[in-house]
Design a protein around this motif. Structure first.
Motif, PDB file in Angstrom:
ATOM      1  N   GLU A 288       0.128  -5.087 -12.886  1.00  0.00           N
ATOM      2  CA  GLU A 288      -0.866  -4.245 -12.223  1.00  0.00           C
ATOM      3  C   GLU A 288      -0.147  -3.212 -11.383  1.00  0.00           C
TER       4      GLU A 288
ATOM      5  N   GLU B  54      -0.836   0.196  -8.597  1.00  0.00           N
ATOM      6  CA  GLU B  54      -1.800   0.726  -7.651  1.00  0.00           C
ATOM      7  C   GLU B  54      -1.507   2.198  -7.431  1.00  0.00           C
TER       8      GLU B  54
ATOM      9  N   ARG C 168      -6.569   0.227  -8.853  1.00  0.00           N
ATOM     10  CA  ARG C 168      -5.636  -0.695  -9.499  1.00  0.00           C
ATOM     11  C   ARG C 168      -5.873  -0.647 -11.002  1.00  0.00           C
ATOM     12  N   LEU C 169      -4.771  -0.532 -11.754  1.00  0.00           N
ATOM     13  CA  LEU C 169      -4.821  -0.516 -13.213  1.00  0.00           C
ATOM     14  C   LEU C 169      -3.926  -1.611 -13.761  1.00  0.00           C
ATOM     15  N   THR C 170      -4.275  -2.107 -14.955  1.00  0.00           N
ATOM     16  CA  THR C 170      -3.354  -2.984 -15.659  1.00  0.00           C
ATOM     17  C   THR C 170      -2.269  -2.119 -16.283  1.00  0.00           C
TER      18      THR C 170
ATOM     19  N   THR D 209      -6.160  -0.224 -18.030  1.00  0.00           N
ATOM     20  CA  THR D 209      -7.533  -0.615 -17.730  1.00  0.00           C
ATOM     21  C   THR D 209      -7.747  -0.628 -16.225  1.00  0.00           C
TER      22      THR D 209
ATOM     23  N   VAL E 243      -9.083  -1.899 -12.930  1.00  0.00           N
ATOM     24  CA  VAL E 243      -9.539  -3.223 -12.488  1.00  0.00           C
ATOM     25  C   VAL E 243     -10.041  -3.238 -11.052  1.00  0.00           C
ATOM     26  N   GLY E 244      -9.834  -2.169 -10.307  1.00  0.00           N
ATOM     27  CA  GLY E 244     -10.324  -2.157  -8.941  1.00  0.00           C
ATOM     28  C   GLY E 244     -10.285  -0.788  -8.305  1.00  0.00           C
TER      29      GLY E 244
ATOM     30  N   HIS F  21      -6.429   7.488  -9.735  1.00  0.00           N
ATOM     31  CA  HIS F  21      -6.283   6.938 -11.084  1.00  0.00           C
ATOM     32  C   HIS F  21      -5.069   7.551 -11.775  1.00  0.00           C
TER      33      HIS F  21
END
Length: 107
Positions: A29, A31, A42-44, A48, A50-51, A75
């Motif tokens: 993950e 940030e 937060r991205l994988t 993706t 996720v937060g 992002h």
């Protein structure tokens, strides 16, 4: 014949390393932030979302456009970090292999 067997062994070893790296990237993950930390996403490792965390000071009706821009910027920051981490892991894994510049791995 020994060279072919040795090469096949190296191919299988490389395939196992790539599968392990793909699993590691998927579990990672990252940030990204914008607006001096007012917006955080937060991205994988696969990209993706996720937060999302938004500072309450931005939750004003007349500042919706600013908030939208900050979310996009956060992002993009996180995506850049994920891409850089993936590139570094790929570089480590393929060290010493004659791979042409700009070649994209299949993941």
């Amino acid at each position: 014949m020994r060279d072919i067997m040795g090469m096949m062994g190296k191919v299988k070893e490389m395939q196992a390393k790539m599968e392990a790296m793909q699993a590691e990237i998927a579990a990672m993950e990252v940030e990204g932030t914008s607006g001096g930390g007012l917006v955080t996403v937060r991205l994988t490792g696969k990209g993706t979302l996720v937060g999302v965390k938004i500072d309450p000071s931005l939750l004003k009706e007349d500042e919706a456009e600013i908030l939208e821009d900050l979310i996009v910027a956060a992002h993009n920051d996180a995506k850049g970090k994920a891409d850089a981490a993936m590139a570094e892991k790929t570089k480590e894994m393929t060290a010493g292999l004659p791979i042409p510049p700009g070649f994209k791995m299949p993941f």
